[in-house]
Design a protein around this motif. Structure first.
Motif, PDB file in Angstrom:
ATOM      1  N   GLY A 130      11.737   5.864   4.649  1.00 39.80           N
ATOM      2  CA  GLY A 130      11.810   7.071   5.450  1.00 39.80           C
ATOM      3  C   GLY A 130      11.149   8.387   4.899  1.00 39.80           C
ATOM      4  O   GLY A 130      11.054   9.475   5.388  1.00 39.80           O
ATOM      5  N   GLU A 131      10.955   8.172   3.575  1.00 40.81           N
ATOM      6  CA  GLU A 131      10.355   9.391   2.849  1.00 40.81           C
ATOM      7  C   GLU A 131       9.019   9.481   2.617  1.00 40.81           C
ATOM      8  O   GLU A 131       8.243  10.442   2.282  1.00 40.81           O
ATOM      9  CB  GLU A 131      11.063   9.289   1.473  1.00 40.81           C
ATOM     10  CG  GLU A 131      12.184   9.590   1.207  1.00 40.81           C
ATOM     11  CD  GLU A 131      12.993   9.747  -0.169  1.00 40.81           C
ATOM     12  OE1 GLU A 131      13.946  10.138  -0.286  1.00 40.81           O
ATOM     13  OE2 GLU A 131      12.168   9.076  -1.010  1.00 40.81           O
ATOM     14  N   MET A 132       8.231   8.306   3.013  1.00 42.85           N
ATOM     15  CA  MET A 132       6.692   8.162   2.773  1.00 42.85           C
ATOM     16  C   MET A 132       5.940   8.454   4.345  1.00 42.85           C
ATOM     17  O   MET A 132       6.724   8.710   5.275  1.00 42.85           O
ATOM     18  CB  MET A 132       6.279   6.852   2.174  1.00 42.85           C
ATOM     19  CG  MET A 132       6.786   6.947   0.583  1.00 42.85           C
ATOM     20  SD  MET A 132       5.936   8.361  -0.450  1.00 42.85           S
ATOM     21  CE  MET A 132       4.581   7.808  -0.571  1.00 42.85           C
ATOM     22  N   GLY A 133       4.695   8.059   4.369  1.00 45.22           N
ATOM     23  CA  GLY A 133       4.097   8.145   5.450  1.00 45.22           C
ATOM     24  C   GLY A 133       3.980   9.442   6.064  1.00 45.22           C
ATOM     25  O   GLY A 133       3.927  10.540   5.426  1.00 45.22           O
ATOM     26  N   ALA A 134       4.145   9.431   7.297  1.00 41.49           N
ATOM     27  CA  ALA A 134       4.039  10.811   7.888  1.00 41.49           C
ATOM     28  C   ALA A 134       5.055  11.868   7.778  1.00 41.49           C
ATOM     29  O   ALA A 134       5.182  12.895   7.786  1.00 41.49           O
ATOM     30  CB  ALA A 134       4.050  10.662   9.481  1.00 41.49           C
ATOM     31  N   ALA A 135       6.385  10.995   7.196  1.00 38.16           N
ATOM     32  CA  ALA A 135       7.296  11.811   6.819  1.00 38.16           C
ATOM     33  C   ALA A 135       7.239  12.785   5.514  1.00 38.16           C
ATOM     34  O   ALA A 135       7.859  13.759   5.153  1.00 38.16           O
ATOM     35  CB  ALA A 135       8.845  11.031   6.672  1.00 38.16           C
ATOM     36  N   PHE A 182       0.895  -1.275   0.101  1.00 38.26           N
ATOM     37  CA  PHE A 182       0.006  -0.043  -0.060  1.00 38.26           C
ATOM     38  C   PHE A 182       0.977   1.188  -0.063  1.00 38.26           C
ATOM     39  O   PHE A 182       1.905   1.392   0.461  1.00 38.26           O
ATOM     40  CB  PHE A 182      -0.952  -0.036   1.176  1.00 38.26           C
ATOM     41  CG  PHE A 182      -2.071  -0.950   1.236  1.00 38.26           C
ATOM     42  CD1 PHE A 182      -3.152  -0.853   0.550  1.00 38.26           C
ATOM     43  CD2 PHE A 182      -1.753  -2.277   2.141  1.00 38.26           C
ATOM     44  CE1 PHE A 182      -4.062  -2.029   0.564  1.00 38.26           C
ATOM     45  CE2 PHE A 182      -2.824  -3.243   1.918  1.00 38.26           C
ATOM     46  CZ  PHE A 182      -3.916  -2.937   1.199  1.00 38.26           C
ATOM     47  N   VAL A 183       0.543   2.113  -0.610  1.00 39.33           N
ATOM     48  CA  VAL A 183       1.142   3.575  -0.770  1.00 39.33           C
ATOM     49  C   VAL A 183       0.889   4.142   0.667  1.00 39.33           C
ATOM     50  O   VAL A 183      -0.120   4.282   1.248  1.00 39.33           O
ATOM     51  CB  VAL A 183       0.659   4.585  -1.462  1.00 39.33           C
ATOM     52  CG1 VAL A 183       1.348   5.911  -1.352  1.00 39.33           C
ATOM     53  CG2 VAL A 183       0.849   4.028  -2.978  1.00 39.33           C
ATOM     54  N   GLN A 184       1.952   4.603   1.714  1.00 38.02           N
ATOM     55  CA  GLN A 184       1.906   4.928   2.903  1.00 38.02           C
ATOM     56  C   GLN A 184       1.930   6.406   3.008  1.00 38.02           C
ATOM     57  O   GLN A 184       2.897   7.037   2.503  1.00 38.02           O
ATOM     58  CB  GLN A 184       3.255   4.423   3.790  1.00 38.02           C
ATOM     59  CG  GLN A 184       3.248   2.943   3.902  1.00 38.02           C
ATOM     60  CD  GLN A 184       1.966   2.432   4.454  1.00 38.02           C
ATOM     61  OE1 GLN A 184       1.500   2.820   5.702  1.00 38.02           O
ATOM     62  NE2 GLN A 184       1.639   1.209   4.019  1.00 38.02           N
TER      63      GLN A 184
END
Length: 141
Positions: free
Chosen positions: A119-124, A67-69
């Motif tokens: 570390g580039e996706m999600g909340a970042a 899934f795309v985070q």
């Protein structure tokens, strides 16, 4: 074609409510506001957080397709894909974009691509600054 065309496997219980195609990748908006993307990954446009292409080898689709985070509890309501970047309107009106950014197309005030490294996706992944109190209802890439 027709009955001989295989179905894209998105995973157990995943139902697409929309599909968007970019120049080098494709994303499906799933029931419940989740997203899965596949295709070329030269600059992170599918958003997996690594530089691997998806969908060109056996065993990469279905439940194996990540899934795309975009952050905890985030739901996508609209998607738009460019040649090598992707943008999503979230259910709270924010816009997040990832992938190629050599011309600033992600709207983040820099030219750093996002989505091809851990570390580039999600909340970042920062949201696009639309201005105080502004919310998006749609997006085009």
């Amino acid at each position: 074609m027709g009955a001989n065309l295989p179905v894209v496997a998105l995973g157990q219980g995943a139902t697409a409510v929309g599909v968007v195609c970019g120049g080098s990748h494709t994303c499906a908006l799933l029931e419940g506001g989740l997203t899965k993307c596949w295709g070329l990954n030269g600059t992170g446009q599918p958003g997996p957080g690594d530089p691997q292409w998806r969908g060109d080898q056996p065993g990469e689709m279905g439940d194996m397709l990540p899934f795309v985070q975009l952050g905890a509890g985030v739901k996508v309501v609209r998607l738009a894909l460019g040649d090598a970047h992707s943008c999503a309107v979230l259910d709270d009106g924010r816009v997040k974009c990832w992938g190629a950014n050599n011309l600033g197309q992600l709207g983040l005030g820099d030219t750093n691509s996002r989505g091809d490294q851990p570390g580039e996706m999600g909340a970042a992944l920062p949201a696009v600054d639309l201005g105080a109190g502004q919310k998006a209802v749609d997006v085009a890439a």
